[in-house]
Design a protein around this motif. Sequence first.
Motif, PDB file in Angstrom:
ATOM      1  N   ARG A 186       0.834  -1.219   0.000  1.00  0.00           N
ATOM      2  CA  ARG A 186       0.000   0.000   0.000  1.00  0.00           C
ATOM      3  C   ARG A 186       0.861   1.259   0.000  1.00  0.00           C
ATOM      4  NH1 ARG A 186      -2.777  -2.140   4.289  1.00  0.00           N
ATOM      5  NH2 ARG A 186      -2.168  -0.403   5.605  1.00  0.00           N
ATOM      6  N   GLY A 207      -2.363   4.602  -2.261  1.00  0.00           N
ATOM      7  CA  GLY A 207      -2.711   3.204  -1.993  1.00  0.00           C
ATOM      8  C   GLY A 207      -1.782   2.208  -2.661  1.00  0.00           C
ATOM      9  N   HIS A 218      -3.917  -3.726  -5.556  1.00  0.00           N
ATOM     10  CA  HIS A 218      -4.371  -2.462  -6.151  1.00  0.00           C
ATOM     11  C   HIS A 218      -3.848  -2.421  -7.588  1.00  0.00           C
ATOM     12  CE1 HIS A 218      -5.494   1.546  -6.806  1.00  0.00           C
ATOM     13  NE2 HIS A 218      -4.734   2.185  -5.938  1.00  0.00           N
TER      14      HIS A 218
END
Length: 421
Positions: free
Chosen positions: A107, A247, A294
Amino acid sequence: MAQPESTSTRDTRAASPLDVTAIRREFPILDVRIGNKPLIYLDNAATTHKPQAVIDAVQRFYMLQNANIHRGVHYLSQQATDAYEQARIRIGQFFNAPSSDEIIFVRGTTEGINLVAHSWGSKNLREGDEILITEMEHHANIVPWQLVAERTGAVLRVAPITDDGELDLDAFRARLSDKTRLVAVAHVSNALGTVNPVREIVAAARAAGALVLLDGAQSAPHMPVDLQKLDCDFFVCSGHKMYGPTGIGILWGRMELLEAMPPYEGGGDMIEWVTFEKTTFKAPPTRFEAGTPHIAGAIGLGAAVDFLERVGRPALAAHEEAITAYAVEQLGRVEGLSIVGRPRHRAGAISFVLEGVHPHDIGTILDSEGVAIRAGHHCAQPLMRRLGLNATARASFGLYNKREEVDALVAALDKVRAMFG
Ligand code: PLP
Protein backbone atom coordinates in the motif's frame (compact mmCIF):
# COMPACT_ATOMS: atom_id res chain seq x y z
CA MET A 1 9.59 25.22 -26.30
CA ALA A 2 9.68 27.61 -23.39
CA GLN A 3 13.11 28.42 -22.06
CA PRO A 4 14.23 26.49 -18.99
CA GLU A 5 13.63 28.76 -16.07
CA SER A 6 16.43 30.08 -13.94
CA THR A 7 15.94 28.78 -10.44
CA SER A 8 19.29 28.87 -8.81
CA THR A 9 21.17 31.00 -6.36
CA ARG A 10 24.18 28.85 -7.22
CA ASP A 11 24.22 28.60 -11.00
CA THR A 12 22.92 25.10 -11.72
CA ARG A 13 21.14 26.17 -14.91
CA ALA A 14 23.41 24.07 -17.07
CA ALA A 15 22.49 20.98 -15.05
CA SER A 16 18.82 21.92 -14.82
CA PRO A 17 17.29 21.89 -18.29
CA LEU A 18 13.81 21.36 -16.91
CA ASP A 19 11.02 23.01 -18.86
CA VAL A 20 8.88 23.74 -15.82
CA THR A 21 6.24 25.64 -17.80
CA ALA A 22 5.66 22.63 -20.02
CA ILE A 23 5.76 20.22 -17.08
CA ARG A 24 3.13 22.26 -15.21
CA ARG A 25 0.75 21.86 -18.17
CA GLU A 26 0.80 18.10 -17.57
CA PHE A 27 -0.73 18.55 -14.09
CA PRO A 28 -4.42 19.52 -14.42
CA ILE A 29 -4.78 20.28 -10.70
CA LEU A 30 -2.28 23.13 -10.91
CA ASP A 31 -5.01 25.15 -12.67
CA VAL A 32 -7.30 24.93 -9.62
CA ARG A 33 -7.81 28.27 -7.90
CA ILE A 34 -8.08 28.66 -4.13
CA GLY A 35 -10.76 31.34 -3.82
CA ASN A 36 -9.53 33.93 -6.28
CA LYS A 37 -5.86 32.99 -5.89
CA PRO A 38 -3.77 30.59 -7.94
CA LEU A 39 -2.82 27.40 -6.13
CA ILE A 40 0.72 27.44 -4.79
CA TYR A 41 1.28 23.88 -3.74
CA LEU A 42 4.21 23.44 -1.36
CA ASP A 43 3.07 20.28 0.42
CA ASN A 44 4.77 17.75 -1.81
CA ALA A 45 6.34 15.80 1.04
CA ALA A 46 2.80 14.89 2.14
CA THR A 47 1.70 13.93 -1.36
CA THR A 48 2.43 15.01 -4.92
CA HIS A 49 -0.02 15.79 -7.69
CA LYS A 50 -0.57 13.48 -10.63
CA PRO A 51 0.39 14.15 -14.24
CA GLN A 52 -2.15 13.47 -16.98
CA ALA A 53 -0.20 10.36 -18.02
CA VAL A 54 -0.86 8.74 -14.62
CA ILE A 55 -4.52 9.79 -14.60
CA ASP A 56 -4.89 8.39 -18.14
CA ALA A 57 -3.23 5.07 -17.25
CA VAL A 58 -5.61 4.53 -14.32
CA GLN A 59 -8.62 5.58 -16.38
CA ARG A 60 -7.55 3.37 -19.30
CA PHE A 61 -7.30 0.39 -16.98
CA TYR A 62 -10.87 0.82 -15.70
CA MET A 63 -12.27 1.68 -19.13
CA LEU A 64 -10.54 -0.93 -21.26
CA GLN A 65 -8.67 -3.57 -19.23
CA ASN A 66 -10.47 -4.08 -15.91
CA ALA A 67 -10.40 -7.66 -14.64
CA ASN A 68 -8.82 -9.54 -11.78
CA ILE A 69 -5.26 -10.69 -12.35
CA HIS A 70 -3.39 -14.00 -12.31
CA ARG A 71 -6.58 -16.08 -12.09
CA GLY A 72 -8.50 -15.70 -15.30
CA VAL A 73 -7.96 -17.34 -18.66
CA HIS A 74 -10.12 -14.78 -20.43
CA TYR A 75 -8.84 -11.91 -22.55
CA LEU A 76 -9.34 -9.05 -20.08
CA SER A 77 -7.77 -10.95 -17.21
CA GLN A 78 -4.71 -11.56 -19.34
CA GLN A 79 -4.60 -7.90 -20.35
CA ALA A 80 -4.83 -6.80 -16.71
CA THR A 81 -2.21 -9.33 -15.61
CA ASP A 82 0.16 -8.19 -18.36
CA ALA A 83 -0.29 -4.51 -17.46
CA TYR A 84 0.26 -5.22 -13.75
CA GLU A 85 3.37 -7.35 -14.33
CA GLN A 86 4.74 -4.90 -16.91
CA ALA A 87 4.45 -2.17 -14.26
CA ARG A 88 6.50 -4.32 -11.88
CA ILE A 89 9.20 -4.77 -14.54
CA ARG A 90 9.34 -1.03 -15.34
CA ILE A 91 9.50 -0.11 -11.65
CA GLY A 92 12.29 -2.67 -11.13
CA GLN A 93 14.24 -1.09 -14.00
CA PHE A 94 13.57 2.41 -12.69
CA PHE A 95 15.21 1.53 -9.37
CA ASN A 96 17.84 -0.71 -11.02
CA ALA A 97 16.72 -3.71 -8.96
CA PRO A 98 18.66 -6.88 -9.82
CA SER A 99 15.32 -8.60 -10.55
CA SER A 100 11.76 -7.31 -10.86
CA ASP A 101 10.69 -10.37 -8.82
CA GLU A 102 12.20 -8.52 -5.86
CA ILE A 103 9.61 -5.73 -6.24
CA ILE A 104 6.60 -6.33 -3.99
CA PHE A 105 3.54 -4.15 -4.41
CA VAL A 106 2.33 -2.82 -1.06
CA ARG A 107 0.00 0.00 0.00
CA GLY A 108 2.91 2.34 0.63
CA THR A 109 5.97 2.92 2.78
CA THR A 110 4.07 2.19 5.98
CA GLU A 111 2.92 -1.22 4.81
CA GLY A 112 6.35 -2.03 3.36
CA ILE A 113 8.08 -1.41 6.70
CA ASN A 114 5.38 -3.31 8.59
CA LEU A 115 5.82 -6.22 6.18
CA VAL A 116 9.56 -6.43 6.88
CA ALA A 117 9.13 -5.90 10.63
CA HIS A 118 6.46 -8.57 10.80
CA SER A 119 7.79 -11.17 8.40
CA TRP A 120 11.59 -10.80 8.61
CA GLY A 121 11.51 -9.50 12.20
CA SER A 122 9.34 -12.24 13.66
CA LYS A 123 11.51 -14.90 12.05
CA ASN A 124 14.94 -13.42 12.76
CA LEU A 125 14.79 -11.36 15.95
CA ARG A 126 15.48 -12.90 19.33
CA GLU A 127 15.61 -11.54 22.86
CA GLY A 128 18.44 -9.02 23.19
CA ASP A 129 18.90 -8.47 19.43
CA GLU A 130 18.97 -4.82 18.44
CA ILE A 131 17.29 -2.72 15.76
CA LEU A 132 18.94 0.64 15.20
CA ILE A 133 16.98 3.65 13.94
CA THR A 134 17.66 7.40 14.16
CA GLU A 135 16.12 10.36 15.92
CA MET A 136 14.79 11.78 12.66
CA GLU A 137 12.53 8.86 11.69
CA HIS A 138 8.90 9.15 10.61
CA HIS A 139 6.52 7.23 12.89
CA ALA A 140 6.23 4.64 10.10
CA ASN A 141 9.87 3.74 10.73
CA ILE A 142 9.55 3.69 14.53
CA VAL A 143 6.28 2.06 15.54
CA PRO A 144 6.54 -1.19 13.49
CA TRP A 145 9.95 -1.83 15.12
CA GLN A 146 8.54 -1.14 18.58
CA LEU A 147 5.76 -3.63 17.91
CA VAL A 148 8.12 -6.37 16.73
CA ALA A 149 10.51 -5.61 19.60
CA GLU A 150 7.66 -6.15 22.07
CA ARG A 151 6.80 -9.46 20.47
CA THR A 152 10.35 -10.80 20.21
CA GLY A 153 12.23 -9.24 23.14
CA ALA A 154 14.47 -7.32 20.73
CA VAL A 155 15.66 -3.84 21.73
CA LEU A 156 15.07 -0.64 19.76
CA ARG A 157 18.10 1.66 19.81
CA VAL A 158 18.21 5.21 18.50
CA ALA A 159 21.13 7.09 16.96
CA PRO A 160 21.08 10.82 17.74
CA ILE A 161 21.16 13.77 15.36
CA THR A 162 23.27 16.91 15.59
CA ASP A 163 21.80 20.35 16.23
CA ASP A 164 22.05 20.94 12.46
CA GLY A 165 19.61 18.09 11.89
CA GLU A 166 22.17 15.64 10.48
CA LEU A 167 22.78 12.12 11.63
CA ASP A 168 25.63 12.04 14.18
CA LEU A 169 27.68 9.41 12.33
CA ASP A 170 30.15 8.77 15.16
CA ALA A 171 27.33 8.19 17.62
CA PHE A 172 25.57 6.02 15.02
CA ARG A 173 28.68 3.87 14.61
CA ALA A 174 29.08 3.66 18.38
CA ARG A 175 25.60 2.19 18.71
CA LEU A 176 26.30 -0.62 16.26
CA SER A 177 27.45 -3.90 17.74
CA ASP A 178 27.31 -7.61 17.07
CA LYS A 179 23.81 -7.48 18.57
CA THR A 180 22.54 -5.16 15.80
CA ARG A 181 20.46 -7.19 13.37
CA LEU A 182 18.95 -4.37 11.33
CA VAL A 183 19.48 -0.66 10.73
CA ALA A 184 16.33 1.16 9.55
CA VAL A 185 16.94 4.71 8.37
CA ALA A 186 15.21 7.41 6.35
CA HIS A 187 17.07 8.06 3.10
CA VAL A 188 15.72 11.63 3.35
CA SER A 189 14.03 13.14 6.41
CA ASN A 190 10.47 14.27 5.74
CA ALA A 191 10.60 16.92 8.47
CA LEU A 192 14.06 18.43 7.90
CA GLY A 193 14.90 17.48 4.32
CA THR A 194 18.22 15.99 5.47
CA VAL A 195 19.72 13.55 2.97
CA ASN A 196 21.40 10.84 5.01
CA PRO A 197 24.86 9.49 4.10
CA VAL A 198 23.72 6.08 2.92
CA ARG A 199 27.13 4.89 1.78
CA GLU A 200 28.61 5.39 5.28
CA ILE A 201 25.53 3.97 6.97
CA VAL A 202 25.54 0.82 4.83
CA ALA A 203 29.32 0.32 5.22
CA ALA A 204 29.13 0.64 9.01
CA ALA A 205 26.09 -1.64 9.26
CA ARG A 206 27.72 -4.28 7.03
CA ALA A 207 30.88 -4.19 9.17
CA ALA A 208 28.70 -4.93 12.20
CA GLY A 209 26.90 -7.74 10.34
CA ALA A 210 23.56 -5.90 10.26
CA LEU A 211 21.04 -5.55 7.43
CA VAL A 212 19.90 -2.11 6.22
CA LEU A 213 16.36 -0.98 5.42
CA LEU A 214 16.10 2.39 3.71
CA ASP A 215 12.88 4.36 4.04
CA GLY A 216 12.81 5.94 0.60
CA ALA A 217 9.48 7.76 0.93
CA GLN A 218 11.21 11.12 0.52
CA SER A 219 14.12 10.11 -1.72
CA ALA A 220 12.36 8.27 -4.54
CA PRO A 221 10.54 11.46 -5.71
CA HIS A 222 13.61 13.70 -5.62
CA MET A 223 16.72 11.89 -6.82
CA PRO A 224 17.93 8.95 -8.88
CA VAL A 225 17.71 5.83 -6.70
CA ASP A 226 19.92 2.95 -7.84
CA LEU A 227 19.35 -0.01 -5.55
CA GLN A 228 22.49 -1.81 -6.66
CA LYS A 229 24.62 1.24 -5.91
CA LEU A 230 22.89 1.94 -2.60
CA ASP A 231 23.67 -1.65 -1.63
CA CYS A 232 20.97 -1.74 1.08
CA ASP A 233 18.91 -4.87 1.82
CA PHE A 234 15.38 -3.47 1.83
CA PHE A 235 14.00 -0.27 0.27
CA VAL A 236 10.45 1.05 0.63
CA CYS A 237 8.62 3.97 -0.95
CA SER A 238 5.12 5.32 -1.64
CA GLY A 239 3.65 5.88 -5.09
CA HIS A 240 1.62 8.93 -4.09
CA LYS A 241 4.76 10.87 -3.12
CA MET A 242 6.32 10.23 -6.54
CA TYR A 243 3.49 11.46 -8.78
CA GLY A 244 1.66 8.10 -8.73
CA PRO A 245 -1.65 7.03 -7.20
CA THR A 246 -2.41 6.67 -3.50
CA GLY A 247 -2.71 3.20 -1.99
CA ILE A 248 0.29 1.76 -3.85
CA GLY A 249 4.00 1.60 -3.12
CA ILE A 250 6.82 -0.87 -3.28
CA LEU A 251 9.00 -2.91 -1.01
CA TRP A 252 12.22 -4.08 -2.61
CA GLY A 253 14.25 -6.75 -0.85
CA ARG A 254 17.20 -8.95 -1.78
CA MET A 255 15.82 -12.18 -3.20
CA GLU A 256 17.70 -14.44 -0.77
CA LEU A 257 16.15 -12.52 2.14
CA LEU A 258 12.65 -12.51 0.62
CA GLU A 259 12.87 -16.22 -0.14
CA ALA A 260 13.63 -16.97 3.50
CA MET A 261 10.79 -14.79 4.83
CA PRO A 262 7.39 -16.20 5.83
CA PRO A 263 4.19 -14.69 4.41
CA TYR A 264 2.94 -11.44 5.88
CA GLU A 265 -0.73 -12.04 5.12
CA GLY A 266 -2.45 -15.23 4.02
CA GLY A 267 -5.12 -15.55 1.35
CA GLY A 268 -5.68 -16.00 -2.34
CA ASP A 269 -2.95 -15.82 -4.98
CA MET A 270 0.00 -16.30 -2.60
CA ILE A 271 -0.47 -20.04 -2.20
CA GLU A 272 0.75 -23.05 -4.17
CA TRP A 273 -1.43 -25.64 -2.53
CA VAL A 274 -3.96 -25.51 0.32
CA THR A 275 -5.37 -28.32 2.41
CA PHE A 276 -7.01 -27.95 5.80
CA GLU A 277 -3.88 -29.43 7.34
CA LYS A 278 -1.18 -27.46 5.54
CA THR A 279 -0.57 -24.74 2.97
CA THR A 280 2.47 -24.19 0.78
CA PHE A 281 3.35 -20.76 -0.52
CA LYS A 282 4.49 -19.29 -3.81
CA ALA A 283 7.87 -17.67 -4.27
CA PRO A 284 8.33 -13.90 -3.90
CA PRO A 285 6.90 -11.52 -4.93
CA THR A 286 3.53 -13.34 -5.07
CA ARG A 287 4.04 -14.81 -1.58
CA PHE A 288 3.69 -11.28 -0.19
CA GLU A 289 0.74 -10.13 -2.31
CA ALA A 290 -2.23 -11.96 -0.77
CA GLY A 291 -5.66 -11.15 -2.16
CA THR A 292 -6.60 -8.83 -5.00
CA PRO A 293 -3.95 -6.10 -5.14
CA HIS A 294 -4.37 -2.46 -6.15
CA ILE A 295 -4.08 -3.31 -9.85
CA ALA A 296 -4.93 0.16 -11.15
CA GLY A 297 -2.55 1.66 -8.60
CA ALA A 298 0.36 -0.50 -9.74
CA ILE A 299 -0.35 0.40 -13.37
CA GLY A 300 -0.57 4.08 -12.38
CA LEU A 301 2.75 3.83 -10.55
CA GLY A 302 4.25 2.27 -13.69
CA ALA A 303 3.05 5.36 -15.59
CA ALA A 304 4.52 7.61 -12.88
CA VAL A 305 7.99 6.08 -13.22
CA ASP A 306 7.72 6.41 -17.01
CA PHE A 307 6.88 10.08 -16.48
CA LEU A 308 9.88 10.54 -14.15
CA GLU A 309 12.16 8.79 -16.66
CA ARG A 310 10.89 11.10 -19.41
CA VAL A 311 11.49 14.21 -17.30
CA GLY A 312 14.90 12.88 -16.26
CA ARG A 313 15.83 12.44 -12.62
CA PRO A 314 19.20 14.24 -12.73
CA ALA A 315 17.46 17.32 -14.22
CA LEU A 316 14.62 17.05 -11.73
CA ALA A 317 17.06 16.78 -8.82
CA ALA A 318 19.05 19.80 -10.05
CA HIS A 319 15.87 21.85 -10.45
CA GLU A 320 14.60 20.99 -6.98
CA GLU A 321 17.99 21.60 -5.42
CA ALA A 322 18.04 25.05 -6.98
CA ILE A 323 14.46 25.87 -5.88
CA THR A 324 15.18 24.65 -2.35
CA ALA A 325 18.40 26.65 -2.12
CA TYR A 326 16.53 29.74 -3.31
CA ALA A 327 13.80 29.11 -0.71
CA VAL A 328 16.35 28.70 2.09
CA GLU A 329 17.89 32.02 1.06
CA GLN A 330 14.57 33.88 0.78
CA LEU A 331 13.06 32.45 3.97
CA GLY A 332 16.23 33.47 5.77
CA ARG A 333 15.28 37.09 5.00
CA VAL A 334 11.90 36.92 6.74
CA GLU A 335 12.17 38.69 10.06
CA GLY A 336 11.61 36.42 13.07
CA LEU A 337 11.75 33.25 10.94
CA SER A 338 14.11 30.41 11.87
CA ILE A 339 14.78 27.47 9.61
CA VAL A 340 14.85 24.26 11.62
CA GLY A 341 17.93 22.22 10.76
CA ARG A 342 20.84 23.18 8.53
CA PRO A 343 21.77 19.93 6.81
CA ARG A 344 24.59 20.21 4.30
CA HIS A 345 22.68 18.04 1.86
CA ARG A 346 18.96 18.74 1.69
CA ALA A 347 16.20 17.43 -0.58
CA GLY A 348 12.71 18.76 -0.98
CA ALA A 349 11.67 20.02 2.45
CA ILE A 350 12.30 23.04 4.67
CA SER A 351 10.88 23.28 8.20
CA PHE A 352 10.63 26.65 9.88
CA VAL A 353 9.12 28.49 12.83
CA LEU A 354 8.05 32.12 13.07
CA GLU A 355 8.53 33.92 16.34
CA GLY A 356 5.25 34.41 18.22
CA VAL A 357 3.08 32.56 15.68
CA HIS A 358 1.90 28.98 16.02
CA PRO A 359 2.70 26.89 12.92
CA HIS A 360 -1.00 26.05 12.52
CA ASP A 361 -1.83 29.76 12.34
CA ILE A 362 0.88 30.16 9.70
CA GLY A 363 -0.67 27.30 7.72
CA THR A 364 -4.19 28.73 7.97
CA ILE A 365 -3.22 32.25 6.95
CA LEU A 366 -1.07 31.00 4.08
CA ASP A 367 -4.03 28.92 2.91
CA SER A 368 -6.11 32.10 2.60
CA GLU A 369 -3.37 33.30 0.21
CA GLY A 370 -3.63 30.10 -1.85
CA VAL A 371 -0.35 28.76 -0.45
CA ALA A 372 -0.52 25.12 0.72
CA ILE A 373 2.10 24.13 3.27
CA ARG A 374 2.00 21.70 6.20
CA ALA A 375 2.07 22.51 9.90
CA GLY A 376 2.43 20.06 12.75
CA HIS A 377 4.76 17.36 14.00
CA HIS A 378 5.07 15.72 10.55
CA CYS A 379 4.61 12.26 12.08
CA ALA A 380 7.96 12.71 13.81
CA GLN A 381 7.08 13.48 17.43
CA PRO A 382 10.38 12.17 18.87
CA LEU A 383 12.26 14.44 16.44
CA MET A 384 10.16 17.44 17.49
CA ARG A 385 10.92 16.61 21.13
CA ARG A 386 14.65 16.43 20.33
CA LEU A 387 14.42 19.86 18.71
CA GLY A 388 12.48 21.28 21.67
CA LEU A 389 9.45 22.04 19.48
CA ASN A 390 5.85 20.90 19.31
CA ALA A 391 5.44 21.66 15.66
CA THR A 392 6.96 23.39 12.65
CA ALA A 393 5.67 24.81 9.38
CA ARG A 394 7.05 22.93 6.40
CA ALA A 395 7.32 23.94 2.76
CA SER A 396 8.17 21.07 0.46
CA PHE A 397 8.92 21.21 -3.24
CA GLY A 398 8.27 19.12 -6.30
CA LEU A 399 9.39 19.20 -9.90
CA TYR A 400 6.61 21.62 -10.93
CA ASN A 401 7.43 24.34 -8.39
CA LYS A 402 8.78 27.65 -9.62
CA ARG A 403 10.84 30.40 -8.13
CA GLU A 404 7.81 32.74 -8.22
CA GLU A 405 6.02 30.38 -5.86
CA VAL A 406 8.81 30.80 -3.33
CA ASP A 407 8.36 34.56 -3.70
CA ALA A 408 4.61 34.15 -3.09
CA LEU A 409 5.35 32.08 0.04
CA VAL A 410 7.63 34.80 1.37
CA ALA A 411 5.07 37.54 0.57
CA ALA A 412 2.36 35.55 2.38
CA LEU A 413 4.67 35.09 5.38
CA ASP A 414 5.16 38.85 5.48
CA LYS A 415 1.36 39.16 5.78
CA VAL A 416 1.39 36.65 8.65
CA ARG A 417 4.02 38.74 10.43
CA ALA A 418 2.02 41.91 9.86
CA MET A 419 -1.10 40.29 11.35
CA PHE A 420 0.76 39.18 14.47
CA GLY A 421 2.41 42.58 14.80
N1 PLP B 1 8.49 7.63 5.86
C1 PLP B 1 8.66 8.91 5.52
C2 PLP B 1 10.05 9.50 5.56
C3 PLP B 1 7.58 9.68 5.12
O1 PLP B 1 7.75 10.96 4.77
C4 PLP B 1 6.29 9.09 5.09
C5 PLP B 1 5.11 9.90 4.74
O2 PLP B 1 5.09 11.10 4.92
C6 PLP B 1 6.16 7.74 5.43
C7 PLP B 1 7.29 7.04 5.81
C8 PLP B 1 4.84 7.06 5.37
O3 PLP B 1 4.39 7.02 4.04
P1 PLP B 1 2.92 6.49 3.69
O4 PLP B 1 1.98 7.27 4.56
O5 PLP B 1 2.77 6.81 2.24
O6 PLP B 1 2.90 5.04 3.98
